[in-house]
Design a protein around this motif. Structure first.
Motif, PDB file in Angstrom:
ATOM      1  N   GLY A 282      94.876  69.925  70.782  1.00 20.25           N
ATOM      2  CA  GLY A 282      94.264  71.388  71.036  1.00 20.25           C
ATOM      3  C   GLY A 282      94.854  72.510  71.728  1.00 20.25           C
ATOM      4  N   LEU A 283      95.829  72.172  72.547  1.00 22.78           N
ATOM      5  CA  LEU A 283      96.628  72.854  73.488  1.00 22.78           C
ATOM      6  C   LEU A 283      97.425  73.587  72.507  1.00 22.78           C
ATOM      7  CD1 LEU A 283      97.267  70.601  76.520  1.00 22.78           C
ATOM      8  CD2 LEU A 283      95.851  72.727  76.432  1.00 22.78           C
ATOM      9  N   TRP A 284      97.868  73.224  71.561  1.00 20.49           N
ATOM     10  CA  TRP A 284      98.939  74.013  70.896  1.00 20.49           C
ATOM     11  C   TRP A 284      98.312  75.256  70.003  1.00 20.49           C
ATOM     12  CZ3 TRP A 284     104.134  72.424  69.658  1.00 20.49           C
ATOM     13  CH2 TRP A 284     104.529  71.330  70.592  1.00 20.49           C
ATOM     14  N   ARG A 285      99.103  76.386  70.314  1.00 19.01           N
ATOM     15  CA  ARG A 285      98.620  77.493  69.616  1.00 19.01           C
ATOM     16  C   ARG A 285      99.575  78.057  68.592  1.00 19.01           C
ATOM     17  NH1 ARG A 285      99.425  81.291  73.024  1.00 19.01           N
ATOM     18  NH2 ARG A 285     100.881  79.719  74.130  1.00 19.01           N
ATOM     19  N   GLY A 286     100.699  77.220  68.363  1.00 21.99           N
ATOM     20  CA  GLY A 286     101.566  77.648  67.415  1.00 21.99           C
ATOM     21  C   GLY A 286     103.122  76.795  67.986  1.00 21.99           C
ATOM     22  N   PRO A 287     104.101  77.383  67.233  1.00 20.89           N
ATOM     23  CA  PRO A 287     105.179  76.629  67.652  1.00 20.89           C
ATOM     24  C   PRO A 287     105.831  77.057  68.865  1.00 20.89           C
ATOM     25  CG  PRO A 287     105.588  78.095  65.628  1.00 20.89           C
ATOM     26  CD  PRO A 287     104.241  78.315  66.072  1.00 20.89           C
ATOM     27  N   VAL A 288     106.353  76.188  69.716  1.00 19.13           N
ATOM     28  CA  VAL A 288     106.760  76.449  71.039  1.00 19.13           C
ATOM     29  C   VAL A 288     107.751  77.645  71.133  1.00 19.13           C
ATOM     30  CG1 VAL A 288     108.263  75.326  73.017  1.00 19.13           C
ATOM     31  CG2 VAL A 288     106.990  73.850  71.329  1.00 19.13           C
ATOM     32  N   MET A 289     107.181  78.496  71.951  1.00 18.28           N
ATOM     33  CA  MET A 289     107.999  80.007  72.367  1.00 18.28           C
ATOM     34  C   MET A 289     107.879  80.478  71.340  1.00 18.28           C
ATOM     35  SD  MET A 289     111.150  79.003  75.051  1.00 18.28           S
ATOM     36  CE  MET A 289     111.539  80.652  74.903  1.00 18.28           C
ATOM     37  N   ALA A 290     106.582  80.776  70.365  1.00 22.02           N
ATOM     38  CA  ALA A 290     106.691  81.497  69.146  1.00 22.02           C
ATOM     39  C   ALA A 290     106.826  83.096  69.297  1.00 22.02           C
ATOM     40  CB  ALA A 290     105.346  81.223  68.325  1.00 22.02           C
ATOM     41  N   GLY A 291     107.530  83.378  68.359  1.00 18.66           N
ATOM     42  CA  GLY A 291     107.733  85.089  68.595  1.00 18.66           C
ATOM     43  C   GLY A 291     108.943  85.353  69.444  1.00 18.66           C
ATOM     44  N   VAL A 292     109.805  84.632  70.079  1.00 20.30           N
ATOM     45  CA  VAL A 292     110.920  84.908  70.714  1.00 20.30           C
ATOM     46  C   VAL A 292     111.871  83.882  70.265  1.00 20.30           C
ATOM     47  CG1 VAL A 292     109.805  85.822  72.557  1.00 20.30           C
ATOM     48  CG2 VAL A 292     110.305  83.444  72.809  1.00 20.30           C
TER      49      VAL A 292
ATOM     50  N   THR B 174     103.296  70.445  80.462  1.00 26.05           N
ATOM     51  CA  THR B 174     103.019  69.348  81.207  1.00 26.05           C
ATOM     52  C   THR B 174     101.562  68.667  80.950  1.00 26.05           C
ATOM     53  OG1 THR B 174     104.350  70.685  83.100  1.00 26.05           O
ATOM     54  CG2 THR B 174     102.849  68.615  83.751  1.00 26.05           C
ATOM     55  N   MET B 175     100.574  69.553  80.719  1.00 22.51           N
ATOM     56  CA  MET B 175      99.451  68.935  80.480  1.00 22.51           C
ATOM     57  C   MET B 175      99.287  68.282  79.147  1.00 22.51           C
ATOM     58  SD  MET B 175      96.769  68.912  82.161  1.00 22.51           S
ATOM     59  CE  MET B 175      95.280  67.763  82.394  1.00 22.51           C
ATOM     60  N   PHE B 176     100.000  68.901  78.001  1.00 17.40           N
ATOM     61  CA  PHE B 176     100.148  68.143  76.828  1.00 17.40           C
ATOM     62  C   PHE B 176     100.585  66.904  76.868  1.00 17.40           C
ATOM     63  CE2 PHE B 176     103.029  67.157  73.400  1.00 17.40           C
ATOM     64  CZ  PHE B 176     102.005  66.704  72.447  1.00 17.40           C
ATOM     65  N   GLN B 177     101.715  66.720  77.936  1.00 16.97           N
ATOM     66  CA  GLN B 177     102.422  65.386  77.744  1.00 16.97           C
ATOM     67  C   GLN B 177     101.539  64.265  78.709  1.00 16.97           C
ATOM     68  OE1 GLN B 177     106.174  66.988  79.242  1.00 16.97           O
ATOM     69  NE2 GLN B 177     106.895  66.530  77.202  1.00 16.97           N
ATOM     70  N   LEU B 178     100.908  64.980  79.598  1.00 15.32           N
ATOM     71  CA  LEU B 178      99.913  63.837  80.612  1.00 15.32           C
ATOM     72  C   LEU B 178      98.681  63.300  79.479  1.00 15.32           C
ATOM     73  CD1 LEU B 178      99.819  65.856  83.882  1.00 15.32           C
ATOM     74  CD2 LEU B 178     101.088  63.740  83.304  1.00 15.32           C
ATOM     75  N   LEU B 179      98.222  64.137  78.899  1.00 12.27           N
ATOM     76  CA  LEU B 179      97.232  63.783  77.965  1.00 12.27           C
ATOM     77  C   LEU B 179      97.684  62.844  76.762  1.00 12.27           C
ATOM     78  CD1 LEU B 179      95.275  67.430  77.697  1.00 12.27           C
ATOM     79  CD2 LEU B 179      94.321  65.151  78.931  1.00 12.27           C
ATOM     80  N   LEU B 180      98.570  63.150  76.385  1.00 12.35           N
ATOM     81  CA  LEU B 180      99.336  62.217  75.468  1.00 12.35           C
ATOM     82  C   LEU B 180      99.639  61.000  75.832  1.00 12.35           C
ATOM     83  CD1 LEU B 180     100.433  61.685  72.509  1.00 12.35           C
ATOM     84  CD2 LEU B 180     102.876  62.904  73.383  1.00 12.35           C
ATOM     85  N   ALA B 181     100.265  61.060  77.037  1.00 13.41           N
ATOM     86  CA  ALA B 181     100.435  59.602  77.856  1.00 13.41           C
ATOM     87  C   ALA B 181      99.093  58.963  77.873  1.00 13.41           C
ATOM     88  CB  ALA B 181     101.268  59.576  79.123  1.00 13.41           C
ATOM     89  N   GLU B 182      98.043  59.504  78.653  1.00 12.11           N
ATOM     90  CA  GLU B 182      96.843  58.987  78.745  1.00 12.11           C
ATOM     91  C   GLU B 182      96.257  58.282  77.551  1.00 12.11           C
ATOM     92  OE1 GLU B 182      93.909  60.854  81.459  1.00 12.11           O
ATOM     93  OE2 GLU B 182      93.016  61.405  79.531  1.00 12.11           O
ATOM     94  N   GLY B 183      96.219  59.312  76.317  1.00 10.75           N
ATOM     95  CA  GLY B 183      95.807  58.697  75.137  1.00 10.75           C
ATOM     96  C   GLY B 183      96.323  57.440  74.553  1.00 10.75           C
ATOM     97  N   ARG B 184      97.736  57.516  74.622  1.00 12.28           N
ATOM     98  CA  ARG B 184      98.318  56.277  73.968  1.00 12.28           C
ATOM     99  C   ARG B 184      98.012  55.046  75.115  1.00 12.28           C
ATOM    100  NH1 ARG B 184     103.969  59.166  72.299  1.00 12.28           N
ATOM    101  NH2 ARG B 184     103.121  60.014  69.902  1.00 12.28           N
ATOM    102  N   GLU B 185      98.067  55.420  76.167  1.00  8.95           N
ATOM    103  CA  GLU B 185      97.582  54.220  76.956  1.00  8.95           C
ATOM    104  C   GLU B 185      96.031  53.534  76.884  1.00  8.95           C
ATOM    105  OE1 GLU B 185      97.279  52.750  81.932  1.00  8.95           O
ATOM    106  OE2 GLU B 185      97.765  54.801  81.331  1.00  8.95           O
ATOM    107  N   LEU B 186      95.191  54.516  76.318  1.00  6.83           N
ATOM    108  CA  LEU B 186      93.838  54.057  76.171  1.00  6.83           C
ATOM    109  C   LEU B 186      93.904  53.460  74.844  1.00  6.83           C
ATOM    110  CD1 LEU B 186      91.895  57.269  77.361  1.00  6.83           C
ATOM    111  CD2 LEU B 186      91.524  55.105  78.153  1.00  6.83           C
ATOM    112  N   LEU B 187      94.639  53.884  73.877  1.00  7.00           N
ATOM    113  CA  LEU B 187      95.028  53.154  72.511  1.00  7.00           C
ATOM    114  C   LEU B 187      95.353  51.895  72.750  1.00  7.00           C
ATOM    115  CD1 LEU B 187      96.637  55.756  69.991  1.00  7.00           C
ATOM    116  CD2 LEU B 187      94.173  54.890  69.962  1.00  7.00           C
ATOM    117  N   GLY B 188      96.353  51.527  73.458  1.00  4.86           N
ATOM    118  CA  GLY B 188      96.860  50.367  73.825  1.00  4.86           C
ATOM    119  C   GLY B 188      95.880  49.190  74.320  1.00  4.86           C
ATOM    120  N   HIS B 189      94.807  49.940  74.906  1.00  9.89           N
ATOM    121  CA  HIS B 189      93.476  49.038  75.420  1.00  9.89           C
ATOM    122  C   HIS B 189      92.458  48.837  74.528  1.00  9.89           C
ATOM    123  CE1 HIS B 189      95.655  49.832  79.412  1.00  9.89           C
ATOM    124  NE2 HIS B 189      95.417  48.588  79.552  1.00  9.89           N
TER     125      HIS B 189
END
Length: 254
Positions: free
Chosen positions: A130-140, A100-115
């Protein structure tokens, strides 16, 4: 408390990462996090965890895994695993799940880019990446019902990196981005934006001969792999570099 699944599924509590002991508990944690704040029916969870032949004890097993996760998560007024009439939901604030935090920050960043707020955009996008530590659900194993979610997140991550590089280029970080982009075009040879950004960074650093050579490599890669030519944005950038004209900003999302 935060649930982290952009990497190995874990719970962060008090700065400490806590790993569910059981493999199936880790899979269930991933399911709950990818669908945070949405009720998941018990039958859906069983089918996701045991797609072929669920054991007779499947419902009981789910409750056992939930008990382990609840112990790790604890419970507050704002978060926790809540039982619904026919299933369960992970209730969490925006900063309680890394997806959730990743998607919020991505949307925020893109909006700022647009301005045109490149510095602020770069900060938001860097936090997102920076929130990514590896593939989604790595190891399972990723259950079939959430594979589209994972595919979408992987695409969003690469897009976030592209946007971050674009913001940093606009801020003049050409020299330091050249080696970064040289690695990215190897890792993602069909992502044209990385090639375009590498051409722009080399040209801005005064390395126009290398920039032309990179464009020629891109032409060969796209022709061999996809049978297409570079986009208009990339071609215009290349022509400006070749003529030794001031290079246009390497925009576009192609």
């Amino acid at each position: 408390m935060a649930v982290l699944v952009l990497g190995r599924p874990v719970v962060r509590s008090g700065g400490v990462l806590r790993h569910p002991a059981r493999r199936m508990s880790r899979v269930l944690l991933g399911l709950l996090a990818l669908r945070a704040n949405r009720a998941l029916p018990s039958e859906w969870i069983v089918e996701a965890l045991w797609p072929d032949h669920p054991p007779a004890s499947a419902a009981s097993n789910v409750r056992t895994h939930l008990a382990e996760l609840r112990k790790l998560l604890g419970a507050t007024r704002q978060s926790g695993i809540v039982s619904t009439r026919d299933g369960y939901v992970l209730v969490a604030p925006p900063d309680g799940v890394d997806v959730t935090m990743f998607q919020l920050l991505l949307a925020e960043g893109r909006e700022l880019l647009g301005h045109g707020a490149h510095a602020e955009a770069a900060r938001s996008l860097a936090r997102a990446v920076g929130l990514w530590r590896g593939p989604v659900m790595a190891g399972v194993p990723v259950p079939e019902p959430v594979r589209p979610d994972v595919t979408m997140l992987d695409e969003q991550r690469i897009g976030a990196v592209e946007d971050l590089v674009g913001a940093r280029l606009a801020l003049g970080s050409h020299d330091e981005l050249v080696p970064v982009l040289a690695g990215l075009v190897v890792e993602y040879p069909l992502r044209e934006r990385f090639w375009r950004y590498l051409v722009a960074a080399l040209a801005a650093a005064g390395r126009r001969t290398e920039a032309v050579a990179v464009h020629q490599r891109l032409v060969r890669v796209l022709d061999a792999e996809l049978g297409v030519a570079p986009s208009r944005e990339t071609t215009e950038l290349y022509e400006a570099v070749r003529r030794n004209d001031p290079a246009p900003e390497p925009g576009g999302r192609n």
